[in-house]
Design an enzyme around this catalytic site. Structure first.
Site, PDB file in Angstrom:
ATOM      1  N   LYS A   1       0.862  -1.193   0.000  1.00  0.00           N
ATOM      2  CA  LYS A   1       0.000   0.000   0.000  1.00  0.00           C
ATOM      3  C   LYS A   1       0.897   1.241   0.000  1.00  0.00           C
ATOM      4  O   LYS A   1       1.751   1.397   0.885  1.00  0.00           O
ATOM      5  CB  LYS A   1      -0.842  -0.024   1.265  1.00  0.00           C
ATOM      6  CG  LYS A   1      -2.203   0.578   1.124  1.00  0.00           C
ATOM      7  CD  LYS A   1      -2.943   0.295   2.418  1.00  0.00           C
ATOM      8  CE  LYS A   1      -4.298   0.846   2.459  1.00  0.00           C
ATOM      9  NZ  LYS A   1      -4.856   0.729   3.803  1.00  0.00           N
TER      10      LYS A   1
HETATM   11  C1  E4P Z   1      -8.214   1.601   3.651  1.00  0.00           C
HETATM   12  O1  E4P Z   1      -7.423   0.834   3.138  1.00  0.00           O
HETATM   13  C2  E4P Z   1      -7.946   2.355   4.880  1.00  0.00           C
HETATM   14  O2  E4P Z   1      -7.210   1.539   5.744  1.00  0.00           O
HETATM   15  C3  E4P Z   1      -9.184   2.728   5.636  1.00  0.00           C
HETATM   16  O3  E4P Z   1     -10.355   2.387   4.933  1.00  0.00           O
HETATM   17  C4  E4P Z   1      -9.186   4.073   6.245  1.00  0.00           C
HETATM   18  O4  E4P Z   1     -10.408   4.289   6.886  1.00  0.00           O
HETATM   19  P1  E4P Z   1     -10.663   5.444   7.985  1.00  0.00           P
HETATM   20  O5  E4P Z   1     -10.939   6.701   7.269  1.00  0.00           O
HETATM   21  O6  E4P Z   1     -11.851   4.944   8.744  1.00  0.00           O
HETATM   22  O7  E4P Z   1      -9.419   5.503   8.826  1.00  0.00           O
END
Ligand code: E4P
Length: 234
Positions: free
Chosen positions: A83
């Site tokens: 990522k």
């Molecule tokens: C996605 O890969 C992220 O880890 C995640 O959806 C972030 O979500 P949040 O805005 O609830 O932290």
């Protein structure tokens, strides 16, 4: 639409895998901080439990640092996806990972243009964050509404992964738009399972079943009791 869990909690992943609905997992530094321990060990356990891609996020902000961290993640299991945040350096790292055959998930996407660039750089997964846009009074799902047709029109290989999901309605909307994947907190997955009328229906069916069985048992007992009484009289 594929369903991923957005968590680093092994128990949550184990439960979703048992339900037969788990297609992948996304993690991030914040989710990892909630469980602690060794990120590598946690990722290995998640990869063992998960049939599909598992995203592991780099924290370096420079290209070489991102490449170094990502290559280490990629060695952990064949289903690791690195990522990488959307940034100038991130795009370069995504393109270098693509040359090396390492799959990437471009994270922190807030516009369709960012998604288009990440796809062109070679990201396998594009993660628009809908909830964080909703939080600042924007319509997060609009990014998904724009990005999905762009990917379809140009027959691009990347998949749109709807992230920062806050509630079940986000999941329905993502599926209606035709997003490829949604990644959900475990709580949202549970909320999708339940409906007050379903839960009430289960309780009512159970109570009616037990009452019917009790009535049937006492009806069966009546002729036997009557027979025994008649026998005593003769
Ligand atoms: C996605 O890969 C992220 O880890 C995640 O959806 C972030 O979500 P949040 O805005 O609830 O932290």
């Amino acid at each position: 639409m594929k369903i991923f869990l957005d968590t680093a909690e092994i128990d949550e992943i184990r439960i979703a895998a048992r339900w037969g609905i788990l297609d992948g997992v996304t993690t991030n530094p914040t989710l990892y901080a909630k469980v602690g321990g060794s990120y590598e060990d946690i990722l290995k356990q998640i990869c063992d439990l998960t049939p599909g891609p598992v995203s592991a996020e780099v924290v370096a902000e420079d290209v070489e640092g991102m490449l170094r961290e990502g290559r280490e993640f990629a060695k952990l299991a064949p289903n690791i996806v690195v990522k990488v945040p959307m940034s100038e350096e991130g795009l370069e790292a995504i393109s270098r990972f693509a040359e090396e055959g390492i799959k990437t998930n471009c994270t922190l996407i807030f516009t369709a243009n960012q998604g288009l660039l990440a796809a062109k750089a070679g990201a396998s997964l594009l993660s628009p964050f809908v909830g964080r846009l909703d939080d600042i009074n924007e319509e997060g799902m609009d990014v998904v509404r724009e990005l999905v047709p762009i990917i379809d029109t140009y027959d691009i290989d990347s998949e749109v992964l709807v992230a920062s999901v806050r509630h079940p309605r986000h999941v329905t909307e993502a599926a209606l738009i035709g997003a490829h994947i949604a990644t959900l907190p475990f709580k949202v997955l549970q909320q999708m399972v339940h409906h007050p009328l379903t839960d009430k229906g289960i309780v009512t069916f159970r109570a009616d079943w037990e009452k019917a069985r009790k009535d049937a048992a006492s009806k069966n007992a009546e002729p036997a009791a009557a027979g025994a009484a008649a026998g005593r009289q003769n």
